[in-house]
Design a protein around this motif. Structure first.
Motif, short mmCIF file in Angstrom:
data_model
loop_
_atom_site.label_atom_id
_atom_site.label_comp_id
_atom_site.label_asym_id
_atom_site.label_seq_id
_atom_site.Cartn_x
_atom_site.Cartn_y
_atom_site.Cartn_z
N UNK A 1 0.83 -1.21 0.00
CA UNK A 1 0.00 0.00 0.00
C UNK A 1 0.86 1.26 0.00
N UNK B 1 -7.09 0.10 6.79
CA UNK B 1 -8.17 1.07 6.58
C UNK B 1 -8.15 2.18 7.62
N UNK B 2 -7.85 1.82 8.88
CA UNK B 2 -7.79 2.83 9.94
C UNK B 2 -6.68 3.84 9.68
N UNK C 1 -4.31 -5.84 11.81
CA UNK C 1 -5.28 -4.75 11.85
C UNK C 1 -5.60 -4.15 10.49
N UNK C 2 -4.94 -4.60 9.43
CA UNK C 2 -5.23 -4.03 8.12
C UNK C 2 -4.74 -2.60 8.01
N UNK D 1 -5.42 4.67 6.71
CA UNK D 1 -5.77 5.53 5.57
C UNK D 1 -6.82 6.57 5.97
N UNK D 2 -7.77 6.16 6.80
CA UNK D 2 -8.77 7.13 7.28
C UNK D 2 -8.08 8.26 8.03
N UNK D 3 -7.14 7.88 8.90
CA UNK D 3 -6.44 8.89 9.71
C UNK D 3 -5.63 9.83 8.80
N UNK E 1 -10.97 -3.28 4.94
CA UNK E 1 -10.31 -3.99 6.04
C UNK E 1 -9.75 -5.35 5.66
N UNK E 2 -9.51 -5.57 4.37
CA UNK E 2 -8.84 -6.81 3.98
C UNK E 2 -7.42 -6.74 4.54
N UNK E 3 -7.01 -7.79 5.24
CA UNK E 3 -5.71 -7.71 5.92
C UNK E 3 -4.79 -8.85 5.52
N UNK F 1 -8.56 -2.94 0.62
CA UNK F 1 -7.86 -2.23 1.70
C UNK F 1 -8.87 -1.41 2.50
N UNK F 2 -9.73 -0.69 1.81
CA UNK F 2 -10.70 0.16 2.50
C UNK F 2 -11.75 -0.64 3.24
N UNK G 1 -13.90 -0.12 12.91
CA UNK G 1 -12.97 -0.99 12.22
C UNK G 1 -13.61 -1.40 10.90
N UNK H 1 -7.99 -4.09 -5.43
CA UNK H 1 -7.07 -4.12 -4.29
C UNK H 1 -7.42 -3.02 -3.29
N UNK I 1 -12.70 5.68 14.77
CA UNK I 1 -12.95 4.98 13.51
C UNK I 1 -13.59 3.63 13.79
N UNK J 1 -5.98 -2.91 -9.53
CA UNK J 1 -5.64 -1.99 -8.43
C UNK J 1 -6.91 -1.49 -7.72
#
Lengths: 183, 187
Positions: free
Chosen positions: A79, A166-167, A163-164, A169-171, B149-151, B146-147, B6, B142, B4, B139
């Motif tokens: 990322x 997304x958190x 934890x991925x 990127x939001x921040x 929460x795929x980890x 990511x948005x 999760x 992808x 936020x 992309x």
């Protein structure tokens, strides 16, 4: 980034509750991110304040080579272009030695620095309130620091859960929206 | 600790015009997989999913989205784009299956063989791959992952919620059965 400030709000302690479960108290949003200097390679040190003026993503993780860490760092590696859009610097930190980090980063082709919180062991993690005393490793914790050196967001994930991103990127988006002049 | 929520919800809703979907449109359960053709865990999951789709042939539909971890899987991006190029010729799932069944051979030459075997127009296929026509689409998948929460891969969403438990056949069967309306299930 300003010099390290003693954190008087008592949020830095890590303690073990009665049932043996860890409860970390990470530094919270609004608190100034304590400065530190750690080895990134056996002969190179990195100072957090070196990155001041940019958002910083501090990734504390328990250990090099453990499967979840691998996935988590591999994900952030992938990322990086998104983090770069926010001019953010990603930094990994664990208690592993710089030699171990070196081998790990090369093996996983990681394109961001891994810092060794090795001596005194876990000191930076303790300062950020994310050291696991009984286990001798860092929590799996994320801190997003704004360009002024203030913690904008922090999150501690269960040790085995990735934890991925997304958190993060939001921040970063919130920081960019708030301080467009920095990016 | 954090304001936020999760990211455990699917951010990009399933779109029949955009997504690759296998199984009945009216299925009670929509399973979205974010996967990587070079990921060995996804290779195992492929077998589990085949079983699930056979077992719940009226009740489950599968959506596949790309989540290539290109830094550790150097062939994953190429494979993902190849599946999209096959998809442009109406053969996405045929290529998807061929890639998962041949995970140890995802070089360009091997992929061209699979393309030939599933009957693609080879000129068009080679042209699409060389021009990177589907780079952006992969992309997009992808980043939507990511948005959401795929980890890691594979990550599954069941009816829009991230499935955090194990994904072996028994666990997935239980997770799916809990989503199928009881009356419907007792048919």
């Amino acid at each position: 980034m300003k010099p390290k400030k003693d954190n008087s709000n008592g949020t830095r302690t890590t303690r073990r509750s009665g049932n043996g479960e860890h409860r970390s108290r990470p530094l919270q949003p609004g608190v100034e991110a304590p400065d530190f200097e750690l080895n990134s390679t056996p002969d190179q040190k990195v100072d957090l304040s070196h990155f001041s003026g940019r958002p910083i993503v501090l990734v504390f993780y328990p250990a090099d080579w453990s499967p979840v860490c691998g996935d988590q760092l591999a994900l952030y590696n992938e990322i990086l272009p998104e983090f770069n859009r926010h001019h953010a610097q990603v930094i990994g930190i664990s208690v592993d030695s710089a030699w171990c980090h070196n081998a790990y980063a090369q093996h996983r082709k990681l394109h961001f620095p891994l810092l060794a919180d090795f001596e005194p062991k876990g000191q930076v993690a303790r300062t950020y309130g994310v050291y696991r005393d009984g286990d001798g490793v860092c929590e799996r914790a994320l801190f997003v620091i704004d360009p002024d050196g203030i913690i904008h967001w922090s999150y501690v994930s269960p040790l085995g859960v990735n934890p991925g991103a997304d958190g993060i990127l939001n921040a970063l988006e919130e920081i960019t929206a708030k301080e467009p002049s920095h990016v | 600790m954090s304001e936020h929520s999760r990211g455990t919800k699917l951010v990009l809703p399933v779109d029949e015009a955009r997504d690759h979907i296998r199984g009945p449109a009216e299925a009670a359960v929509t399973l979205v997989e974010y996967g990587d053709f070079q990921c060995p865990h996804c290779g195992q999951a492929h077998l589990v999913l085949n079983e699930l789709l056979a077992r719940f042939d009226q009740d489950v539909r599968l959506v596949f989205r790309h989540f290539p971890l290109t830094q550790i899987h150097p062939d994953a991006q190429r494979a993902a784009e190849a599946s999209e190029a096959a998809g442009a010729q109406g053969r996405f799932w045929e290529m998807h299956d061929a890639l998962f069944e041949n995970q140890d051979a995802l070089d360009l030459e091997s992929i061209a063989e699979y393309a030939q075997e599933i009957g693609l127009d080879m000129i068009e296929f080679a042209r699409d791959l060389a021009a990177g026509v589907y780079t952006e689409r992969v992309r997009e998948d992808f980043l939507s992952g990511v948005r959401s929460g795929v980890n890691g891969t594979p990550t599954f969403f069941i009816n829009g919620n991230r499935h955090d438990g194990p994904w072996d056949l028994a666990s997935m069967t239980a997770a799916i059965e809990s989503k199928i309306a009881p009356a419907h299930h007792q048919r």
